[in-house]
Every structure is written in C-alpha cells, then in structure tokens.
Design a protein around this motif. Structure first.
Motif, PDB file in Angstrom:
ATOM      1  N   PHE A 151       0.751  -1.152   0.058  1.00  0.00           N
ATOM      2  CA  PHE A 151       0.125  -0.145  -0.041  1.00  0.00           C
ATOM      3  C   PHE A 151       0.785   1.371   0.013  1.00  0.00           C
ATOM      4  O   PHE A 151       2.016   1.182   0.463  1.00  0.00           O
ATOM      5  CB  PHE A 151      -0.833   0.079   1.091  1.00  0.00           C
ATOM      6  CG  PHE A 151      -1.871  -1.210   1.387  1.00  0.00           C
ATOM      7  CD1 PHE A 151      -3.134  -0.916   0.923  1.00  0.00           C
ATOM      8  CD2 PHE A 151      -1.280  -2.361   2.132  1.00  0.00           C
ATOM      9  CE1 PHE A 151      -3.999  -2.125   0.942  1.00  0.00           C
ATOM     10  CE2 PHE A 151      -2.290  -3.201   2.201  1.00  0.00           C
ATOM     11  CZ  PHE A 151      -3.526  -3.374   1.541  1.00  0.00           C
ATOM     12  N   ASP A 152       0.476   2.418  -0.867  1.00  0.00           N
ATOM     13  CA  ASP A 152       1.024   3.540  -0.612  1.00  0.00           C
ATOM     14  C   ASP A 152       0.649   4.413   0.825  1.00  0.00           C
ATOM     15  O   ASP A 152      -0.303   3.937   1.429  1.00  0.00           O
ATOM     16  CB  ASP A 152       0.932   4.519  -1.789  1.00  0.00           C
ATOM     17  CG  ASP A 152      -0.469   5.047  -1.785  1.00  0.00           C
ATOM     18  OD1 ASP A 152      -1.594   5.128  -0.989  1.00  0.00           O
ATOM     19  OD2 ASP A 152      -1.019   5.291  -3.016  1.00  0.00           O
ATOM     20  N   LEU A 153       1.188   5.423   1.213  1.00  0.00           N
ATOM     21  CA  LEU A 153       1.001   6.096   2.389  1.00  0.00           C
ATOM     22  C   LEU A 153      -0.477   6.894   2.472  1.00  0.00           C
ATOM     23  O   LEU A 153      -0.887   7.628   3.447  1.00  0.00           O
ATOM     24  CB  LEU A 153       1.930   7.298   2.589  1.00  0.00           C
ATOM     25  CG  LEU A 153       3.283   6.646   3.062  1.00  0.00           C
ATOM     26  CD1 LEU A 153       4.523   7.518   3.126  1.00  0.00           C
ATOM     27  CD2 LEU A 153       3.240   5.602   4.078  1.00  0.00           C
ATOM     28  N   HIS A 154      -1.501   6.710   1.333  1.00  0.00           N
ATOM     29  CA  HIS A 154      -2.823   7.071   1.349  1.00  0.00           C
ATOM     30  C   HIS A 154      -3.577   5.858   1.507  1.00  0.00           C
ATOM     31  O   HIS A 154      -4.785   5.947   1.608  1.00  0.00           O
ATOM     32  CB  HIS A 154      -2.949   7.878   0.064  1.00  0.00           C
ATOM     33  CG  HIS A 154      -2.294   8.977   0.079  1.00  0.00           C
ATOM     34  ND1 HIS A 154      -2.659  10.212   0.773  1.00  0.00           N
ATOM     35  CD2 HIS A 154      -1.287   9.555  -0.553  1.00  0.00           C
ATOM     36  CE1 HIS A 154      -1.738  11.263   0.497  1.00  0.00           C
ATOM     37  NE2 HIS A 154      -0.712  10.698  -0.200  1.00  0.00           N
ATOM     38  N   GLY A 155      -2.937   4.641   1.749  1.00  0.00           N
ATOM     39  CA  GLY A 155      -3.841   3.623   1.809  1.00  0.00           C
ATOM     40  C   GLY A 155      -4.278   2.652   0.285  1.00  0.00           C
ATOM     41  O   GLY A 155      -5.017   1.863   0.415  1.00  0.00           O
ATOM     42  N   SER A 156      -3.667   3.239  -0.561  1.00  0.00           N
ATOM     43  CA  SER A 156      -4.033   2.885  -1.721  1.00  0.00           C
ATOM     44  C   SER A 156      -3.507   1.529  -2.308  1.00  0.00           C
ATOM     45  O   SER A 156      -2.035   1.531  -1.883  1.00  0.00           O
ATOM     46  CB  SER A 156      -3.993   3.762  -2.974  1.00  0.00           C
ATOM     47  OG  SER A 156      -4.805   4.782  -2.739  1.00  0.00           O
ATOM     48  N   PRO A 157      -3.934   0.506  -2.880  1.00  0.00           N
ATOM     49  CA  PRO A 157      -3.052  -0.657  -3.103  1.00  0.00           C
ATOM     50  C   PRO A 157      -1.853  -0.300  -4.218  1.00  0.00           C
ATOM     51  O   PRO A 157      -2.277   0.600  -5.036  1.00  0.00           O
ATOM     52  CB  PRO A 157      -4.163  -1.499  -3.774  1.00  0.00           C
ATOM     53  CG  PRO A 157      -5.450  -1.132  -3.334  1.00  0.00           C
ATOM     54  CD  PRO A 157      -5.211   0.305  -3.259  1.00  0.00           C
ATOM     55  N   ALA A 158      -0.605  -0.773  -4.005  1.00  0.00           N
ATOM     56  CA  ALA A 158       0.281  -0.308  -4.941  1.00  0.00           C
ATOM     57  C   ALA A 158       0.893  -1.853  -5.394  1.00  0.00           C
ATOM     58  O   ALA A 158       2.123  -1.614  -6.196  1.00  0.00           O
ATOM     59  CB  ALA A 158       1.392   0.456  -4.101  1.00  0.00           C
ATOM     60  N   GLY A 159       0.379  -2.990  -5.268  1.00  0.00           N
ATOM     61  CA  GLY A 159       0.833  -3.991  -5.691  1.00  0.00           C
ATOM     62  C   GLY A 159       0.949  -5.261  -4.852  1.00  0.00           C
ATOM     63  O   GLY A 159       0.213  -5.166  -3.594  1.00  0.00           O
ATOM     64  N   THR A 160       1.190  -6.318  -5.219  1.00  0.00           N
ATOM     65  CA  THR A 160       1.234  -7.659  -4.493  1.00  0.00           C
ATOM     66  C   THR A 160       2.628  -8.437  -4.898  1.00  0.00           C
ATOM     67  O   THR A 160       2.999  -8.112  -6.128  1.00  0.00           O
ATOM     68  CB  THR A 160      -0.051  -8.464  -4.642  1.00  0.00           C
ATOM     69  OG1 THR A 160       0.083  -8.929  -5.778  1.00  0.00           O
ATOM     70  CG2 THR A 160      -1.126  -7.868  -4.063  1.00  0.00           C
ATOM     71  N   VAL A 161       3.027  -9.179  -4.043  1.00  0.00           N
ATOM     72  CA  VAL A 161       4.077 -10.347  -4.168  1.00  0.00           C
ATOM     73  C   VAL A 161       3.639 -11.588  -3.609  1.00  0.00           C
ATOM     74  O   VAL A 161       3.150 -11.660  -2.437  1.00  0.00           O
ATOM     75  CB  VAL A 161       5.216  -9.791  -3.456  1.00  0.00           C
ATOM     76  CG1 VAL A 161       6.508 -11.040  -3.881  1.00  0.00           C
ATOM     77  CG2 VAL A 161       5.812  -8.353  -4.005  1.00  0.00           C
ATOM     78  N   SER A 162       3.645 -12.663  -4.533  1.00  0.00           N
ATOM     79  CA  SER A 162       3.219 -14.005  -4.077  1.00  0.00           C
ATOM     80  C   SER A 162       4.220 -14.945  -4.611  1.00  0.00           C
ATOM     81  O   SER A 162       4.650 -14.751  -5.775  1.00  0.00           O
ATOM     82  CB  SER A 162       1.736 -14.222  -4.669  1.00  0.00           C
ATOM     83  OG  SER A 162       0.759 -13.396  -3.974  1.00  0.00           O
ATOM     84  N   LEU A 163       4.452 -15.936  -3.843  1.00  0.00           N
ATOM     85  CA  LEU A 163       5.292 -16.972  -4.399  1.00  0.00           C
ATOM     86  C   LEU A 163       4.410 -18.444  -3.957  1.00  0.00           C
ATOM     87  O   LEU A 163       3.982 -18.507  -3.109  1.00  0.00           O
ATOM     88  CB  LEU A 163       6.616 -16.969  -3.525  1.00  0.00           C
ATOM     89  CG  LEU A 163       7.571 -15.801  -3.606  1.00  0.00           C
ATOM     90  CD1 LEU A 163       8.668 -15.820  -2.770  1.00  0.00           C
ATOM     91  CD2 LEU A 163       8.027 -15.807  -5.153  1.00  0.00           C
ATOM     92  N   ASP A 164       4.870 -19.345  -4.707  1.00  0.00           N
ATOM     93  CA  ASP A 164       3.972 -20.749  -4.474  1.00  0.00           C
ATOM     94  C   ASP A 164       4.915 -21.060  -3.220  1.00  0.00           C
ATOM     95  O   ASP A 164       5.944 -21.069  -2.703  1.00  0.00           O
ATOM     96  CB  ASP A 164       4.495 -21.779  -5.806  1.00  0.00           C
ATOM     97  CG  ASP A 164       3.733 -21.404  -6.757  1.00  0.00           C
ATOM     98  OD1 ASP A 164       2.646 -20.567  -6.883  1.00  0.00           O
ATOM     99  OD2 ASP A 164       4.108 -21.688  -7.799  1.00  0.00           O
TER     100      ASP A 164
END
Length: 164
Positions: A151-164
């Motif tokens: 999340f950015d500092l306004h609470g908006s989603p800024a991405g994800t990271v996922s691994l198996d």
C-alpha cells in the motif's frame, strides 16, 4: 524517561519506534503516543484517531514516514459489541486516512474450566507489516502462504508479491 502514569512518564514499554526526524514514539493507552527526543525529554502526546467513528483504545505499534503514520491498535466497537484489531494509515496530526485491516477479536470466557483457542480465529491480517524506507507499507495478511500486499501512504493498493 521518568517512571509513572502521567504525561511524559512510562511504567512499561512493549514497543517503540525512532521516527526519521530523530524522535522516539512510544505507544500508550487511550489511543495516544508519547513523543520524546532521544535524550528522554518528553515533547508531547499525539492522540491517534480521536475523530474516527470508533476511536482507538490502545496503540500497539506506530511508525512514521514523511507525512504519514502507520498504526496498529485496538478499539472497542460498541455497534459490534467486540474488541477489534486495526491497521491503518494516519496523518501526522493523528487523523485516519485509511483503514487497511480490521477484525473483531474472539472473546474468551475466563470462567470456562478449559480455554481452547483456535489460532486461525485469532490471527489478524494486519499483524505482520513493515513500513519500508521507500514509503510503502508491506503487509503479509495470509497465515499459510507467502503473499504480501503493498500500500502507498494514502492506503491505496500499490501491488502484491506472491510465491508458491
């Protein structure tokens, strides 16, 4: 730091953070944070989320980057009749910008002869987080897999990271 319960005094400290401007932030009761300089001189108290519809009763962790404060705390939601864990982003004045996660805490009956705790029921998605030096908030909301929400500092989603 003087020992006690008054302004600028501490009886115990479970968590603290040194903010980028060199001030020491110590979470306190009643949704407040005691701010000290690094020689232990009390500067002021900051009330977090005082104007929220359901204000925080306790601040558990408080980290700052630029013009934002990331806070993990608890509150009592009268409408739901339950304690809630909360992770949110606030302004430097303690005004909530965005609530990232909130979850009622299961209530235990201390009068039961045996208390059974289902760990999954008690897991709070906002417990495992870090405020990066790039000003992004990284939260690991899943208990059983490697998945990080950013999340950015306004609470908006800024991405994800996922691994198996």
């Amino acid at each position: 730091i003087r020992k006690g319960e008054g302004p600028g005094e501490l009886n115990r400290c479970y968590e603290f953070a040194v903010w980028p401007d060199g001030r020491l932030a110590v979470p306190r009761h009643q949704g407040s944070v005691a701010i000290f300089d690094l020689d232990g001189t009390f500067l002021h108290s900051l009330i977090i989320g005082e104007s929220d519809p359901v204000p925080l009763g306790r601040v558990n962790a408080v980290f700052r980057f630029a013009d934002a404060i990331v806070v993990r705390g608890t509150r009592y939601n009268e409408e739901k009749g339950a304690q809630e864990n909360v992770l949110g982003i606030y302004s430097p004045a303690g005004v909530q910008r965005r609530e990232l996660f909130a979850k009622p805490r299961p209530q235990l009956d201390p009068y039961q002869p045996t208390i059974r705790v289902r760990e999954l029921d008690h897991f709070f998605e906002g417990t495992r987080f870090v405020l990066g030096d790039n000003g992004l908030v990284y939260v690991a909301p899943d208990r059983d897999r490697f998945h990080v929400k950013i999340f950015d500092l306004h609470g908006s989603p800024a991405g994800t990271v996922s691994l198996d």
